[in-house]
Design a protein around this motif. Sequence first.
Motif, PDB file in Angstrom:
ATOM      1  N   ARG A  90      -6.067 -13.087  12.439  1.00 54.92           N
ATOM      2  CA  ARG A  90      -6.905 -13.865  11.500  1.00 54.92           C
ATOM      3  C   ARG A  90      -7.494 -12.955  10.424  1.00 54.92           C
ATOM      4  NH1 ARG A  90      -4.663 -18.239  11.912  1.00 54.92           N
ATOM      5  NH2 ARG A  90      -6.382 -19.276  10.784  1.00 54.92           N
ATOM      6  N   LEU A  91      -6.611 -12.240   9.740  1.00 56.28           N
ATOM      7  CA  LEU A  91      -7.016 -11.343   8.655  1.00 56.28           C
ATOM      8  C   LEU A  91      -6.860 -12.101   7.343  1.00 56.28           C
ATOM      9  CD1 LEU A  91      -5.111  -8.133   9.852  1.00 56.28           C
ATOM     10  CD2 LEU A  91      -7.484  -8.780  10.338  1.00 56.28           C
ATOM     11  N   GLU A  92      -7.940 -12.569   6.795  1.00 52.27           N
ATOM     12  CA  GLU A  92      -7.881 -13.413   5.599  1.00 52.27           C
ATOM     13  C   GLU A  92      -7.482 -12.599   4.369  1.00 52.27           C
ATOM     14  OE1 GLU A  92     -10.699 -16.418   2.910  1.00 52.27           O
ATOM     15  OE2 GLU A  92     -11.553 -15.296   4.599  1.00 52.27           O
ATOM     16  N   PRO A  93      -6.381 -12.944   3.714  1.00 57.90           N
ATOM     17  CA  PRO A  93      -5.984 -12.215   2.507  1.00 57.90           C
ATOM     18  C   PRO A  93      -7.060 -12.288   1.431  1.00 57.90           C
ATOM     19  CG  PRO A  93      -4.163 -13.535   3.319  1.00 57.90           C
ATOM     20  CD  PRO A  93      -5.370 -13.936   4.114  1.00 57.90           C
ATOM     21  N   TYR A  94      -7.204 -11.206   0.715  1.00 56.74           N
ATOM     22  CA  TYR A  94      -8.216 -11.132  -0.344  1.00 56.74           C
ATOM     23  C   TYR A  94      -7.759 -11.943  -1.554  1.00 56.74           C
ATOM     24  CZ  TYR A  94     -11.603  -9.092  -3.594  1.00 56.74           C
ATOM     25  OH  TYR A  94     -12.615  -8.906  -4.509  1.00 56.74           O
ATOM     26  N   ASP A  95      -8.616 -12.841  -2.001  1.00 55.79           N
ATOM     27  CA  ASP A  95      -8.359 -13.687  -3.169  1.00 55.79           C
ATOM     28  C   ASP A  95      -9.034 -13.037  -4.373  1.00 55.79           C
ATOM     29  OD1 ASP A  95      -8.531 -15.650  -5.206  1.00 55.79           O
ATOM     30  OD2 ASP A  95      -8.360 -17.253  -3.723  1.00 55.79           O
ATOM     31  N   ILE A  96      -8.244 -12.440  -5.265  1.00 57.77           N
ATOM     32  CA  ILE A  96      -8.809 -11.695  -6.392  1.00 57.77           C
ATOM     33  C   ILE A  96      -9.627 -12.573  -7.324  1.00 57.77           C
ATOM     34  CG2 ILE A  96      -8.212 -10.369  -8.464  1.00 57.77           C
ATOM     35  CD1 ILE A  96      -5.992  -9.064  -6.904  1.00 57.77           C
ATOM     36  N   PRO A  97      -9.109 -13.721  -7.807  1.00 56.25           N
ATOM     37  CA  PRO A  97      -9.933 -14.537  -8.716  1.00 56.25           C
ATOM     38  C   PRO A  97     -11.233 -15.021  -8.078  1.00 56.25           C
ATOM     39  CG  PRO A  97      -7.630 -15.199  -8.852  1.00 56.25           C
ATOM     40  CD  PRO A  97      -7.753 -14.275  -7.668  1.00 56.25           C
ATOM     41  N   ALA A  98     -11.173 -15.398  -6.803  1.00 46.00           N
ATOM     42  CA  ALA A  98     -12.378 -15.907  -6.129  1.00 46.00           C
ATOM     43  C   ALA A  98     -13.242 -14.789  -5.561  1.00 46.00           C
ATOM     44  CB  ALA A  98     -11.973 -16.858  -5.008  1.00 46.00           C
ATOM     45  N   ARG A  99     -12.697 -13.584  -5.492  1.00 50.22           N
ATOM     46  CA  ARG A  99     -13.410 -12.435  -4.912  1.00 50.22           C
ATOM     47  C   ARG A  99     -13.898 -12.736  -3.495  1.00 50.22           C
ATOM     48  NH1 ARG A  99     -16.546  -8.880  -9.492  1.00 50.22           N
ATOM     49  NH2 ARG A  99     -14.987  -9.102 -11.140  1.00 50.22           N
ATOM     50  N   LYS A 100     -13.008 -13.282  -2.686  1.00 48.65           N
ATOM     51  CA  LYS A 100     -13.348 -13.535  -1.286  1.00 48.65           C
ATOM     52  C   LYS A 100     -12.136 -13.223  -0.425  1.00 48.65           C
ATOM     53  CE  LYS A 100     -12.065 -18.413  -1.052  1.00 48.65           C
ATOM     54  NZ  LYS A 100     -12.537 -19.773  -0.710  1.00 48.65           N
ATOM     55  N   GLY A 101     -12.386 -13.093   0.855  1.00 49.17           N
ATOM     56  CA  GLY A 101     -11.333 -12.680   1.766  1.00 49.17           C
ATOM     57  C   GLY A 101     -11.501 -11.211   2.129  1.00 49.17           C
ATOM     58  N   GLU A 102     -10.602 -10.708   2.943  1.00 48.58           N
ATOM     59  CA  GLU A 102     -10.760  -9.359   3.490  1.00 48.58           C
ATOM     60  C   GLU A 102      -9.566  -8.439   3.254  1.00 48.58           C
ATOM     61  OE1 GLU A 102     -13.041  -7.402   5.316  1.00 48.58           O
ATOM     62  OE2 GLU A 102     -14.413  -8.811   4.362  1.00 48.58           O
ATOM     63  N   LEU A 103      -8.365  -8.857   3.649  1.00 52.15           N
ATOM     64  CA  LEU A 103      -7.218  -7.961   3.666  1.00 52.15           C
ATOM     65  C   LEU A 103      -6.595  -7.842   2.277  1.00 52.15           C
ATOM     66  CD1 LEU A 103      -5.308  -6.183   5.323  1.00 52.15           C
ATOM     67  CD2 LEU A 103      -3.972  -8.250   5.854  1.00 52.15           C
ATOM     68  N   LYS A 104      -6.596  -6.616   1.728  1.00 53.83           N
ATOM     69  CA  LYS A 104      -6.075  -6.381   0.387  1.00 53.83           C
ATOM     70  C   LYS A 104      -4.644  -5.850   0.401  1.00 53.83           C
ATOM     71  CE  LYS A 104     -10.627  -5.474  -1.669  1.00 53.83           C
ATOM     72  NZ  LYS A 104     -11.442  -4.535  -2.462  1.00 53.83           N
ATOM     73  N   HIS A 105      -4.391  -4.830   1.195  1.00 56.71           N
ATOM     74  CA  HIS A 105      -3.075  -4.197   1.216  1.00 56.71           C
ATOM     75  C   HIS A 105      -2.683  -3.826   2.643  1.00 56.71           C
ATOM     76  CE1 HIS A 105      -4.922  -2.721  -2.720  1.00 56.71           C
ATOM     77  NE2 HIS A 105      -3.963  -3.521  -3.106  1.00 56.71           N
ATOM     78  N   ILE A 106      -1.391  -3.693   2.839  1.00 53.96           N
ATOM     79  CA  ILE A 106      -0.853  -3.022   4.024  1.00 53.96           C
ATOM     80  C   ILE A 106       0.052  -1.908   3.508  1.00 53.96           C
ATOM     81  CG2 ILE A 106       0.491  -3.188   6.131  1.00 53.96           C
ATOM     82  CD1 ILE A 106      -0.154  -6.128   6.276  1.00 53.96           C
ATOM     83  N   ILE A 107      -0.251  -0.672   3.906  1.00 54.65           N
ATOM     84  CA  ILE A 107       0.517   0.496   3.468  1.00 54.65           C
ATOM     85  C   ILE A 107       1.285   1.011   4.676  1.00 54.65           C
ATOM     86  CG2 ILE A 107       0.411   2.772   2.398  1.00 54.65           C
ATOM     87  CD1 ILE A 107      -2.396   1.973   1.348  1.00 54.65           C
ATOM     88  N   VAL A 108       2.604   1.011   4.571  1.00 49.62           N
ATOM     89  CA  VAL A 108       3.448   1.376   5.705  1.00 49.62           C
ATOM     90  C   VAL A 108       4.323   2.566   5.331  1.00 49.62           C
ATOM     91  CG1 VAL A 108       4.953   0.499   7.518  1.00 49.62           C
ATOM     92  CG2 VAL A 108       3.579  -1.099   6.177  1.00 49.62           C
ATOM     93  N   THR A 109       4.345   3.573   6.196  1.00 48.68           N
ATOM     94  CA  THR A 109       5.178   4.756   6.002  1.00 48.68           C
ATOM     95  C   THR A 109       6.110   4.907   7.189  1.00 48.68           C
ATOM     96  OG1 THR A 109       3.345   5.837   4.828  1.00 48.68           O
ATOM     97  CG2 THR A 109       5.161   7.245   5.547  1.00 48.68           C
ATOM     98  N   VAL A 110       7.360   5.270   6.909  1.00 50.28           N
ATOM     99  CA  VAL A 110       8.326   5.481   7.978  1.00 50.28           C
ATOM    100  C   VAL A 110       8.769   6.939   7.966  1.00 50.28           C
ATOM    101  CG1 VAL A 110      10.291   4.766   6.529  1.00 50.28           C
ATOM    102  CG2 VAL A 110      10.488   4.677   9.021  1.00 50.28           C
ATOM    103  N   SER A 111       8.886   7.523   9.137  1.00 49.00           N
ATOM    104  CA  SER A 111       9.364   8.903   9.270  1.00 49.00           C
ATOM    105  C   SER A 111      10.883   8.917   9.289  1.00 49.00           C
ATOM    106  CB  SER A 111       8.820   9.522  10.553  1.00 49.00           C
ATOM    107  OG  SER A 111       9.520   9.006  11.679  1.00 49.00           O
ATOM    108  N   PRO A 112      11.503  10.088   9.075  1.00 42.33           N
ATOM    109  CA  PRO A 112      12.966  10.165   9.181  1.00 42.33           C
ATOM    110  C   PRO A 112      13.490   9.720  10.544  1.00 42.33           C
ATOM    111  CG  PRO A 112      12.115  12.103   8.073  1.00 42.33           C
ATOM    112  CD  PRO A 112      10.923  11.352   8.585  1.00 42.33           C
ATOM    113  N   GLY A 113      12.655   9.836  11.578  1.00 45.82           N
ATOM    114  CA  GLY A 113      13.065   9.413  12.909  1.00 45.82           C
ATOM    115  C   GLY A 113      12.810   7.957  13.214  1.00 45.82           C
ATOM    116  N   GLY A 114      12.232   7.222  12.240  1.00 47.99           N
ATOM    117  CA  GLY A 114      12.020   5.792  12.421  1.00 47.99           C
ATOM    118  C   GLY A 114      10.659   5.403  12.951  1.00 47.99           C
ATOM    119  N   GLU A 115       9.750   6.361  13.154  1.00 47.98           N
ATOM    120  CA  GLU A 115       8.394   6.013  13.566  1.00 47.98           C
ATOM    121  C   GLU A 115       7.592   5.544  12.357  1.00 47.98           C
ATOM    122  OE1 GLU A 115       7.557   8.658  17.525  1.00 47.98           O
ATOM    123  OE2 GLU A 115       7.099   9.584  15.599  1.00 47.98           O
TER     124      GLU A 115
END
Length: 360
Positions: A90-115
Amino acid sequence: METKQRRLEALVAAARPGDSSHTVWLEPMVSAESGFRSKAKMVVGGTVDDPTVGILDADDRGVDLRLCPLYGTDLARAFPILAEFITVARLEPYDIPARKGELKHIIVTVSPGGELMARFVTRSTESLARLRKHLPWLLDRLPRLVVVTLNVLPEHKAALEGQQEIVLTELDTLRMDMGRVTLHARPQSFLQTNTDIARRLYALVAGWVDEGAATTVWDLYCGVGGFALHCVREGRTIVGVESAEQAVIAARRSAREMADAGQPGALEAAFEAADATAWVRGRPAPDVVIVNPPRRGIGPELAEWIESSGVRRVVYSSCNAVTLAKDLGAMPSLAPVRGRLLDMFPHTEHYEAVVLLERV
């Protein structure tokens, strides 16, 4: 590719008209056309029950990029599960015009080994308890997810992340096998997003350094130590300088692991958390200086120090050929003898470059 090469050569020629005709341009390092990105900076849009993971359109509505071909298999498999986790926790996406919500980004990195490392960028810590509660669900479905954090970005501004980082897993670094060296990627540390080109770049620069039989090497703007650690050799003193303290901690950890594994010279690699321009003042020059600055370049003060220092060889790795050329113009005693274009970003106008300079 040809257009990028012409632009790079023209910028260097304009900055150093008397020397550039002697510059040997090696064949460009060419990236794969797809699946080359090791880091995904995904904007979250939509709703809790129907989230999008990708970018925002001109009206700040979410555009889903889960099937973007720039990302390899490991990242592509993770995106649907991460999107489902938004609903589960229940991570509410951030609504930029309304300036409400919580989750702005998800940043994902993968290693050469797949982790994987996943960072949830939110407006506050409001969702921290739910993240912790439902984290076992996520780890069960993504068993190669080894680092998870909550990053807090409270301000309403065009920024990717905030200063506060809360680690939710036992591990706090992602191990990046770069061939000769394993680097540790901490959540806020900079790493190249094209791991294949980065591996080849580190090996290229280490070879250039070895040609000069250097016994002292400085790696300025060293990040997590990629160049410095690849240049470790028995009898050679290495110093890496980086303003980001977390990156320095990661570099020291990699050097310690190399030493524990019996790598000759690893104990002679030291890393300092400092501003590079301030750090060099009053110090005798080493045999080789490596610089890998941000887009703004090394700037006039550091360029002036390098020019007057007497250092014989400089390796300049650049993500902005415009500032690279400007800095080369400020170091007339160091001629660009060799260069190579790094096509890290196919399908775009962007490229990087590395140049070997020698004192004339």
